[in-house]
Design a protein around this motif. Sequence first.
Motif, PDB file in Angstrom:
ATOM      1  N   ILE A 179       0.531  -1.095   0.183  1.00 19.88           N
ATOM      2  CA  ILE A 179       0.144   0.216   0.421  1.00 19.88           C
ATOM      3  C   ILE A 179       0.876   1.340  -0.030  1.00 19.88           C
ATOM      4  CG2 ILE A 179      -1.837  -1.437   1.046  1.00 19.88           C
ATOM      5  CD1 ILE A 179      -1.165  -0.639   3.429  1.00 19.88           C
ATOM      6  N   GLY A 180       1.998   1.018   0.063  1.00 16.94           N
ATOM      7  CA  GLY A 180       2.716   2.307  -0.688  1.00 16.94           C
ATOM      8  C   GLY A 180       3.993   2.964   0.268  1.00 16.94           C
ATOM      9  N   TYR A 181       4.337   2.161   1.443  1.00 13.91           N
ATOM     10  CA  TYR A 181       5.437   2.597   2.074  1.00 13.91           C
ATOM     11  C   TYR A 181       6.498   1.409   2.589  1.00 13.91           C
ATOM     12  CZ  TYR A 181       1.445   4.058   5.322  1.00 13.91           C
ATOM     13  OH  TYR A 181       0.580   4.820   6.192  1.00 13.91           O
ATOM     14  N   LYS A 182       7.848   2.169   2.386  1.00 15.95           N
ATOM     15  CA  LYS A 182       9.113   2.581   1.811  1.00 15.95           C
ATOM     16  C   LYS A 182       9.500   2.027   3.657  1.00 15.95           C
ATOM     17  CE  LYS A 182       7.862   3.502  -2.211  1.00 15.95           C
ATOM     18  NZ  LYS A 182       7.516   2.585  -2.859  1.00 15.95           N
ATOM     19  N   GLU A 183      10.570   0.642   3.162  1.00 18.29           N
ATOM     20  CA  GLU A 183      11.612   0.377   3.928  1.00 18.29           C
ATOM     21  C   GLU A 183      12.242   1.573   3.790  1.00 18.29           C
ATOM     22  OE1 GLU A 183      15.083  -2.815   4.402  1.00 18.29           O
ATOM     23  OE2 GLU A 183      12.597  -3.843   4.257  1.00 18.29           O
ATOM     24  N   HIS A 184      12.951   2.441   5.665  1.00 19.35           N
ATOM     25  CA  HIS A 184      13.451   3.506   5.851  1.00 19.35           C
ATOM     26  C   HIS A 184      14.520   2.900   6.213  1.00 19.35           C
ATOM     27  CE1 HIS A 184      14.253   7.328   7.332  1.00 19.35           C
ATOM     28  NE2 HIS A 184      13.873   6.967   8.520  1.00 19.35           N
ATOM     29  N   LYS A 185      14.365   1.419   7.193  1.00 17.59           N
ATOM     30  CA  LYS A 185      15.416   1.698   7.485  1.00 17.59           C
ATOM     31  C   LYS A 185      15.563  -0.191   9.117  1.00 17.59           C
ATOM     32  CE  LYS A 185      14.673   4.716  11.953  1.00 17.59           C
ATOM     33  NZ  LYS A 185      15.871   5.445  12.783  1.00 17.59           N
ATOM     34  N   LYS A 186      16.555  -0.130   9.836  1.00 18.11           N
ATOM     35  CA  LYS A 186      16.068  -1.614  10.857  1.00 18.11           C
ATOM     36  C   LYS A 186      17.444  -1.261  11.686  1.00 18.11           C
ATOM     37  CE  LYS A 186      15.921  -4.452   6.285  1.00 18.11           C
ATOM     38  NZ  LYS A 186      16.020  -5.764   5.622  1.00 18.11           N
ATOM     39  N   ILE A 187      17.094  -1.815  12.827  1.00 16.32           N
ATOM     40  CA  ILE A 187      17.367  -1.491  13.478  1.00 16.32           C
ATOM     41  C   ILE A 187      17.100  -2.406  14.613  1.00 16.32           C
ATOM     42  CG2 ILE A 187      17.676  -0.485  16.428  1.00 16.32           C
ATOM     43  CD1 ILE A 187      16.661   2.211  14.660  1.00 16.32           C
ATOM     44  N   LYS A 188      18.229  -3.505  14.348  1.00 17.34           N
ATOM     45  CA  LYS A 188      18.021  -5.301  15.382  1.00 17.34           C
ATOM     46  C   LYS A 188      16.942  -6.193  14.933  1.00 17.34           C
ATOM     47  CE  LYS A 188      19.807  -3.770  20.158  1.00 17.34           C
ATOM     48  NZ  LYS A 188      20.317  -3.420  20.789  1.00 17.34           N
ATOM     49  N   MET A 189      15.959  -6.552  15.801  1.00 18.86           N
ATOM     50  CA  MET A 189      14.948  -6.873  14.035  1.00 18.86           C
ATOM     51  C   MET A 189      13.484  -5.933  14.555  1.00 18.86           C
ATOM     52  SD  MET A 189      14.290  -9.563  18.007  1.00 18.86           S
ATOM     53  CE  MET A 189      12.920 -10.557  17.406  1.00 18.86           C
ATOM     54  N   MET A 190      13.542  -4.678  14.398  1.00 16.77           N
ATOM     55  CA  MET A 190      12.074  -3.616  13.803  1.00 16.77           C
ATOM     56  C   MET A 190      13.012  -3.117  13.004  1.00 16.77           C
ATOM     57  SD  MET A 190      10.344  -4.075  16.043  1.00 16.77           S
ATOM     58  CE  MET A 190       9.703  -2.419  15.822  1.00 16.77           C
ATOM     59  N   VAL A 191      11.936  -3.460  11.814  1.00 18.81           N
ATOM     60  CA  VAL A 191      12.350  -2.601  10.074  1.00 18.81           C
ATOM     61  C   VAL A 191      11.111  -1.304  10.208  1.00 18.81           C
ATOM     62  CG1 VAL A 191      11.465  -3.168   7.650  1.00 18.81           C
ATOM     63  CG2 VAL A 191      12.362  -4.949   8.898  1.00 18.81           C
ATOM     64  N   TYR A 192      11.542  -0.697   9.966  1.00 15.56           N
ATOM     65  CA  TYR A 192      10.734   1.259  10.056  1.00 15.56           C
ATOM     66  C   TYR A 192      10.988   1.171   8.498  1.00 15.56           C
ATOM     67  CZ  TYR A 192      12.555   1.358  14.660  1.00 15.56           C
ATOM     68  OH  TYR A 192      11.997   0.934  16.627  1.00 15.56           O
ATOM     69  N   LEU A 193       8.875   1.164   8.584  1.00 18.18           N
ATOM     70  CA  LEU A 193       8.788   1.912   7.262  1.00 18.18           C
ATOM     71  C   LEU A 193       7.739   3.038   6.898  1.00 18.18           C
ATOM     72  CD1 LEU A 193       7.510  -1.159   7.538  1.00 18.18           C
ATOM     73  CD2 LEU A 193       7.402  -1.403   5.320  1.00 18.18           C
ATOM     74  N   LYS A 194       8.105   3.930   5.819  1.00 22.70           N
ATOM     75  CA  LYS A 194       7.615   5.310   5.377  1.00 22.70           C
ATOM     76  C   LYS A 194       6.772   5.556   4.760  1.00 22.70           C
ATOM     77  CE  LYS A 194      11.563   7.667   3.952  1.00 22.70           C
ATOM     78  NZ  LYS A 194      12.765   9.084   3.978  1.00 22.70           N
ATOM     79  N   LYS A 195       5.535   6.913   5.000  1.00 19.44           N
ATOM     80  CA  LYS A 195       5.183   6.859   3.615  1.00 19.44           C
ATOM     81  C   LYS A 195       4.999   8.135   3.590  1.00 19.44           C
ATOM     82  CE  LYS A 195       0.850   5.591   1.263  1.00 19.44           C
ATOM     83  NZ  LYS A 195      -0.451   4.997   0.411  1.00 19.44           N
ATOM     84  N   GLU A 196       5.519   8.785   2.492  1.00 20.81           N
ATOM     85  CA  GLU A 196       4.839  10.615   2.054  1.00 20.81           C
ATOM     86  C   GLU A 196       3.064  11.046   1.653  1.00 20.81           C
ATOM     87  OE1 GLU A 196       7.179  12.795   2.600  1.00 20.81           O
ATOM     88  OE2 GLU A 196       8.622  11.752   3.028  1.00 20.81           O
TER      89      GLU A 196
END
Length: 93
Positions: free
Chosen positions: A72-89
């Motif tokens: 649905i348009g969220y892009k991977e932003h960064k990974k820290i340990k077991m987490m994946v962070y995504l963002k959407k403009e």
Amino acid sequence: KGKIIGMAGLKKYKESIARLKRMYLDKKYRSKGIGSMLIKKIESFAKKHKINKIILGAYNKNTGALDFYKKIGYKEHKKIKMMVYLKKELRRA
């Protein structure tokens, strides 16, 4: 009718950025477009409140959630340990 099948929260993070918190949809109701509808409501609410970016985090092993957000348009932003962070403009209508 009258049954809660899902939820999502949005928390202001910075001036024009919010975090999607605690997105959940009962397994029986997944893959029916309800999750996408819920996200669209959240994004619409965010735009009305001058939010132009939503960020979120998901566990790296939660591939179903990660695939859904990317679809649905969220892009991977960064990974820290077991987490994946995504963002959407968010685009203004």
